[in-house]
Design a protein around this motif. Structure first.
Motif, short mmCIF file in Angstrom:
data_model
loop_
_atom_site.label_atom_id
_atom_site.label_comp_id
_atom_site.label_asym_id
_atom_site.label_seq_id
_atom_site.Cartn_x
_atom_site.Cartn_y
_atom_site.Cartn_z
N PHE A 3 -8.64 1.97 9.68
CA PHE A 3 -7.50 2.71 9.18
C PHE A 3 -6.28 1.81 9.17
CE2 PHE A 3 -10.22 6.22 10.35
CZ PHE A 3 -9.99 7.11 9.31
N ARG A 4 -5.51 1.94 8.14
CA ARG A 4 -4.26 1.21 8.00
C ARG A 4 -3.13 2.22 8.14
NH1 ARG A 4 -5.05 -4.21 8.20
NH2 ARG A 4 -6.94 -4.69 7.12
N SER A 5 -1.97 1.72 8.52
CA SER A 5 -0.81 2.60 8.61
C SER A 5 0.35 2.00 7.84
CB SER A 5 -0.43 2.87 10.05
OG SER A 5 -0.07 1.68 10.69
N PHE A 6 1.18 2.87 7.35
CA PHE A 6 2.36 2.49 6.59
C PHE A 6 3.43 3.50 6.95
CE2 PHE A 6 5.15 2.57 2.90
CZ PHE A 6 5.28 1.23 2.58
N LYS A 7 4.61 3.03 7.32
CA LYS A 7 5.68 3.94 7.72
C LYS A 7 6.99 3.48 7.12
CE LYS A 7 8.01 5.95 11.74
NZ LYS A 7 8.05 6.00 13.21
N LYS A 8 7.73 4.43 6.56
CA LYS A 8 9.06 4.15 6.04
C LYS A 8 10.00 5.26 6.49
CE LYS A 8 8.54 0.39 3.71
NZ LYS A 8 9.02 -0.83 4.27
N GLU A 9 11.23 4.87 6.76
CA GLU A 9 12.28 5.82 7.09
C GLU A 9 13.46 5.54 6.18
OE1 GLU A 9 13.34 6.12 11.20
OE2 GLU A 9 11.25 5.92 11.86
N GLN A 10 14.08 6.60 5.75
CA GLN A 10 15.26 6.48 4.91
C GLN A 10 16.30 7.46 5.42
OE1 GLN A 10 14.61 7.23 0.74
NE2 GLN A 10 16.77 7.06 0.22
N TRP A 11 17.52 6.97 5.56
CA TRP A 11 18.62 7.85 5.93
C TRP A 11 19.45 8.11 4.69
CZ3 TRP A 11 23.86 7.89 5.50
CH2 TRP A 11 24.53 8.90 6.21
N ILE A 12 19.84 9.37 4.51
CA ILE A 12 20.70 9.74 3.39
C ILE A 12 21.73 10.75 3.87
CG2 ILE A 12 19.08 11.49 2.55
CD1 ILE A 12 19.95 10.57 -0.33
N GLY A 13 22.94 10.61 3.41
CA GLY A 13 24.04 11.46 3.87
C GLY A 13 24.09 12.81 3.18
N ILE A 14 22.99 13.52 3.20
CA ILE A 14 22.89 14.85 2.58
C ILE A 14 22.29 15.81 3.60
CG2 ILE A 14 21.70 16.18 0.75
CD1 ILE A 14 23.83 14.41 -0.41
N ASP A 15 22.69 17.05 3.55
CA ASP A 15 22.18 18.10 4.42
C ASP A 15 20.65 18.21 4.34
OD1 ASP A 15 22.69 20.67 6.01
OD2 ASP A 15 21.56 21.41 4.27
N SER A 16 20.01 18.32 5.49
CA SER A 16 18.54 18.34 5.55
C SER A 16 17.93 19.52 4.80
CB SER A 16 18.06 18.33 7.00
OG SER A 16 18.46 19.50 7.66
N GLU A 17 18.63 20.64 4.72
CA GLU A 17 18.08 21.80 4.00
C GLU A 17 17.94 21.52 2.50
OE1 GLU A 17 20.01 25.51 4.97
OE2 GLU A 17 19.85 25.08 7.12
#
Length: 161
Positions: A3-17
């Motif tokens: 199994f391989r894994s790939f992870k990305k995170e992105q921050w954006i200045g918008i309300d989570s809803e």
């Protein structure tokens, strides 16, 4: 099994809803994918995901051409959902999408576990094709999300193996 894994995170200045509303509609996927992938949702799809929901796509895969990709929404919570590949180019694929509220914005977290077919050829293909493709897709997606939500300020972090 490898199994391989790939992870990305992105921050954006918008309300989570607002972000959750967008990501929980499968019909929006084509808006954040590179055009050369030619992603197309097949059939009539509900505008809100639900556990057990099956979604069929047609997508252009490097080297393999246009392929059918069928996913199932395996689990869903207030802030995340996981889809698994039922039919597609991978031997297995599990993708967890998390929308996490943070001070003054939202962190999008994508965690993918996958396995390639073809043994040693799959292992070689991972380095030269799959990892590069995923990097390109998520790079494109970061810019597309920023444009869709009117955000110039957004950043992408990630890791993979």
């Amino acid at each position: 099994m490898l199994f391989r894994s790939f992870k990305k995170e992105q921050w954006i200045g918008i309300d989570s809803e607002k972000i959750w509303e967008f990501f929980s509609d499968p019909n929006n996927l084509g808006k954040i994918m590179p055009p050369e992938m030619g992603i197309e949702v097949k059939g009539i799809v509900a505008h809100r995901i639900s556990a057990g929901q099956i979604i069929e796509y047609k997508v252009r895969v490097p080297i393999l051409g246009r392929k059918k990709w069928v996913t199932e929404i395996k689990e869903i919570s207030k802030t995340s959902f996981t889809d698994i590949q039922k039919v597609g180019p991978y031997k297995s694929w599990e993708h967890k999408h998390t929308v996490k509220a943070e001070r003054e914005g939202t962190r999008l977290i994508d965690e993918i576990q996958y396995e390639l077919p073809l043994g040693i050829l799959g292992k070689i293909g991972n380095k030269w094709l799959v990892t590069r493709s995923l990097e390109k897709i998520f790079g494109y997606r970061m810019v597309a999300i920023g444009k869709l939500f009117g955000q110039e300020k957004s950043n992408l972090m990630g890791e993979n193996d």
